[in-house]
Design a protein around this motif. Structure first.
Motif, mmCIF file in Angstrom:
data_model
loop_
_atom_site.group_PDB
_atom_site.id
_atom_site.type_symbol
_atom_site.label_atom_id
_atom_site.label_comp_id
_atom_site.label_asym_id
_atom_site.label_seq_id
_atom_site.Cartn_x
_atom_site.Cartn_y
_atom_site.Cartn_z
ATOM 1 N N LEU A 1 0.834 -1.213 0.000
ATOM 2 C CA LEU A 1 0.000 0.000 0.000
ATOM 3 C C LEU A 1 0.863 1.256 0.000
ATOM 4 N N LYS A 2 1.916 1.257 0.793
ATOM 5 C CA LYS A 2 2.807 2.421 0.851
ATOM 6 C C LYS A 2 3.416 2.697 -0.522
ATOM 7 N N ARG A 3 3.835 1.650 -1.212
ATOM 8 C CA ARG A 3 4.427 1.817 -2.542
ATOM 9 C C ARG A 3 3.388 2.331 -3.536
ATOM 10 N N PHE A 4 2.187 1.812 -3.446
ATOM 11 C CA PHE A 4 1.091 2.219 -4.337
ATOM 12 C C PHE A 4 0.737 3.689 -4.125
ATOM 13 N N LEU A 5 0.698 4.115 -2.876
ATOM 14 C CA LEU A 5 0.396 5.517 -2.571
ATOM 15 C C LEU A 5 1.494 6.428 -3.109
ATOM 16 N N ALA A 6 2.743 6.004 -2.975
ATOM 17 C CA ALA A 6 3.861 6.815 -3.456
ATOM 18 C C ALA A 6 3.802 7.004 -4.972
ATOM 19 N N ALA A 7 3.214 6.028 -5.667
ATOM 20 C CA ALA A 7 3.103 6.102 -7.119
ATOM 21 C C ALA A 7 1.898 6.917 -7.570
ATOM 22 N N GLY A 8 1.053 7.319 -6.617
ATOM 23 C CA GLY A 8 -0.126 8.109 -6.970
ATOM 24 C C GLY A 8 -1.397 7.310 -7.136
ATOM 25 N N GLY A 9 -1.455 6.116 -6.525
ATOM 26 C CA GLY A 9 -2.658 5.291 -6.600
ATOM 27 C C GLY A 9 -3.865 5.983 -5.987
ATOM 28 N N GLU A 10 -5.051 5.602 -6.461
ATOM 29 C CA GLU A 10 -6.255 6.343 -6.071
ATOM 30 C C GLU A 10 -7.358 5.506 -5.449
ATOM 31 N N ALA A 11 -7.256 4.176 -5.518
ATOM 32 C CA ALA A 11 -8.341 3.335 -4.984
ATOM 33 C C ALA A 11 -7.776 1.974 -4.598
ATOM 34 N N VAL A 12 -8.570 1.210 -3.845
ATOM 35 C CA VAL A 12 -8.120 -0.101 -3.383
ATOM 36 C C VAL A 12 -9.316 -1.044 -3.333
ATOM 37 N N GLU A 13 -9.050 -2.337 -3.505
ATOM 38 C CA GLU A 13 -10.096 -3.354 -3.527
ATOM 39 C C GLU A 13 -10.389 -3.940 -2.159
#
Length: 285
Positions: A200-212
């Motif tokens: 999750l931390k890596r995804f947020l750093a990349a600019g992710g916007e949603a999660v399943e």
């Protein structure tokens, strides 16, 4: 009301046609779906028309595979609401060609490994729908008692892997999805026995916007879920999903729900009221 924004067809590693997937969704009373084949969008635009004919809203989607990074084994990122544009088709085709070339050598290595472990092993001959599914089915047809977790341990054995000429980073996958007008969604954060917090931390750093929020009851290949009873699986699934919802609210991420349906063994559809989450944003895509 039920939704499911992570479904696969036989155009990637699912076992059912797009027509069957849409029919099953309609028969189950699911109002909104997305076909998210692995690094492929060949189901579109046809599957949208199939949905319209059955009263099911279909959001254009894809599940993109990223390269391994320190601390976790790849990441799957779903893009929802993407434009099936020429660039998307071109980029994904290049990714798939590179994966296929790598998987042919990998298939040979898996067969050699399993032949040493199980004398008389009948070689798996195809990489489709996936080496994992084919090897597992092959083992069962031979009467071998091999669990999904045991086979996944073989599949994730890096000594058997062969180089992939083109792999996307997390940043690239998220960037492409946004460029194509979609919403990047972190798929099943607890899968592959990964540390969900790190992923999750890596995804947020990349600019992710949603999660399943996910039906983890089908993820028994994961170390955290293998060996659990049916009741224990449901309880663990709920704990994982409650953590996901808590993190989504903490980081202002949108939420969606998914079964990661591949075949009849994974019943599709989840009800947002079960967890009290708002998925109205999906109907606006």
């Amino acid at each position: 009301m039920m939704i499911d924004t992570h479904l696969h067809t036989n155009l990637s590693d699912g076992l059912e046609t797009p027509e069957t997937v849409v029919s099953l969704a309609a028969e189950a009373g699911i109002r909104l779906i997305s076909v998210t084949d692995h690094d492929r969008v060949r189901a579109y635009p046809g599957v949208i028309g199939l949905g319209e004919a059955r009263g099911v809203k279909v959001i254009p989607g894809v599940e993109m595979t990223t390269m391994d990074e320190p601390g976790f084994t790849c990441m799957h990122i779903v893009g929802l609401g993407i434009d099936i544009c020429p660039e998307a088709i071109s980029v994904l085709d290049k990714v798939v060609r590179a994966q296929d070339a790598s998987n042919m050598g990998y298939l040979d290595n898996v067969n050699d490994f399993l032949a040493r472990k199980h004398p008389g092993w009948k070689p798996v001959t195809s990489i489709y729908p996936s080496v994992f599914m084919n090897a597992l089915e092959n083992a069962r047809s031979m009467g071998l008692k091999v669990s999904e977790k045991e086979m996944m341990d073989v599949i994730l054995n890096k000594d058997l892997w062969t180089p992939v000429e083109l792999e996307l980073t997390v940043d690239e996958a998220v960037g492409y999805i946004k460029k194509w007008g979609g919403v990047p969604v972190l798929a099943h954060p607890f899968d592959f026995s990964n540390d969900a917090g790190l992923v999750l931390k890596r995804f947020l750093a990349a600019g992710g916007e949603a999660v399943e929020v996910c039906k983890y009851r089908y993820k028994v290949r994961s170390g955290a879920l293998s060996g659990l009873t049916a009741d224990q699986l449901i309880n663990q699934e709920r704990e994982m999903n409650l953590w996901t919802i808590e993190q989504a609210r903490k980081h202002n991420l949108k939420l969606t729900m998914a079964s990661d349906h591949h075949d009849e063994s994974r019943t599709m559809g989840m009800d947002p009221t079960e967890y009290g989450i708002d998925v109205q944003w999906l109907f606006e895509l």
